[in-house]
Write a protein that holds these residues in place. Structure first.
Motif, short mmCIF file in Angstrom:
data_model
loop_
_atom_site.label_atom_id
_atom_site.label_comp_id
_atom_site.label_asym_id
_atom_site.label_seq_id
_atom_site.Cartn_x
_atom_site.Cartn_y
_atom_site.Cartn_z
N SER A 46 0.81 -1.21 0.00
CA SER A 46 0.00 0.00 0.00
C SER A 46 0.85 1.27 0.00
O SER A 46 0.32 2.37 -0.09
N PHE A 47 2.15 1.12 0.08
CA PHE A 47 3.05 2.28 0.06
C PHE A 47 3.56 2.51 -1.35
O PHE A 47 3.78 1.57 -2.10
N GLY A 48 3.75 3.74 -1.71
CA GLY A 48 4.32 4.05 -3.02
C GLY A 48 3.71 5.30 -3.60
O GLY A 48 2.77 5.89 -3.08
N THR A 49 4.25 5.69 -4.73
CA THR A 49 3.80 6.89 -5.42
C THR A 49 2.34 6.75 -5.82
O THR A 49 1.93 5.73 -6.36
N GLY A 50 1.57 7.78 -5.53
CA GLY A 50 0.16 7.79 -5.90
C GLY A 50 -0.73 6.95 -5.01
O GLY A 50 -1.88 6.73 -5.32
N ARG A 51 -0.20 6.48 -3.90
CA ARG A 51 -0.98 5.64 -2.99
C ARG A 51 -1.12 6.33 -1.64
O ARG A 51 -0.23 7.06 -1.21
N ILE A 52 -2.24 6.05 -1.00
CA ILE A 52 -2.50 6.61 0.32
C ILE A 52 -2.75 5.44 1.27
O ILE A 52 -3.51 4.53 0.96
N SER A 53 -2.11 5.46 2.40
CA SER A 53 -2.28 4.43 3.41
C SER A 53 -2.47 5.14 4.75
O SER A 53 -1.57 5.81 5.24
N TYR A 66 -8.22 0.85 9.13
CA TYR A 66 -7.22 1.01 8.07
C TYR A 66 -7.91 1.35 6.76
O TYR A 66 -8.97 0.81 6.46
N GLU A 67 -7.29 2.24 6.00
CA GLU A 67 -7.80 2.59 4.68
C GLU A 67 -6.61 2.77 3.75
O GLU A 67 -5.59 3.33 4.12
N ARG A 68 -6.77 2.27 2.54
CA ARG A 68 -5.73 2.49 1.53
C ARG A 68 -6.41 2.80 0.21
O ARG A 68 -7.50 2.33 -0.08
N GLN A 69 -5.74 3.61 -0.57
CA GLN A 69 -6.24 3.96 -1.90
C GLN A 69 -5.09 3.88 -2.87
O GLN A 69 -3.97 4.25 -2.55
N ARG A 70 -5.41 3.40 -4.05
CA ARG A 70 -4.42 3.32 -5.12
C ARG A 70 -4.85 4.20 -6.26
O ARG A 70 -6.02 4.35 -6.54
N GLY A 71 -3.88 4.78 -6.95
CA GLY A 71 -4.20 5.63 -8.09
C GLY A 71 -4.45 7.05 -7.64
O GLY A 71 -4.33 7.40 -6.49
N ALA A 72 -4.83 7.85 -8.59
CA ALA A 72 -5.07 9.27 -8.33
C ALA A 72 -6.30 9.44 -7.46
O ALA A 72 -7.32 8.82 -7.68
N VAL A 73 -6.16 10.27 -6.47
CA VAL A 73 -7.29 10.57 -5.60
C VAL A 73 -8.14 11.67 -6.24
O VAL A 73 -9.35 11.61 -6.25
N ALA A 74 -7.49 12.65 -6.79
CA ALA A 74 -8.20 13.74 -7.45
C ALA A 74 -7.33 14.29 -8.56
O ALA A 74 -6.11 14.31 -8.45
N ALA A 75 -7.94 14.69 -9.62
CA ALA A 75 -7.19 15.28 -10.72
C ALA A 75 -7.99 16.44 -11.29
O ALA A 75 -9.23 16.40 -11.31
#
Length: 84
Positions: A46-53, A66-75
């Motif tokens: 879940s760690f890395g560029t463009g990811r939220i953990s 716990y929450e994780r998101q991958r990809g762009a959150v907003a553009a």
């Protein structure tokens, strides 16, 4: 309770989050993360560029959620224009 970024160097909290994953999914999806190692792999991915953990922690610092998101959150596009 507070919500904080889960840091890749916080091994103690990463292990707590992995245990939460196993516990939360065990009843309905027991094959999702059947052991601690697979849950740890999921959290570490879940760690890395463009990811939220993010993790919710109690006053004692224990992981509660716990929450994780991958990809762009907003553009926001600055090239799209409306014309007549």
């Amino acid at each position: 309770m507070r919500i904080i970024d889960l840091a890749p160097d916080n091994e103690g909290l990463i292990r707590q989050v992995a245990a939460l994953l196993m516990e939360a999914f065990r009843e309905h999806w027991p094959d999702a993360w059947p052991d601690l190692e697979s849950a740890l792999d999921e959290v570490r991915h879940s760690f890395g560029t463009g990811r939220i953990s993010r993790v919710a922690v109690g006053e004692d610092g224990e992981a509660l959620g716990y929450e994780r998101q991958r990809g762009a959150v907003a553009a926001r596009s600055t090239t799209a224009q409306c014309g007549s």
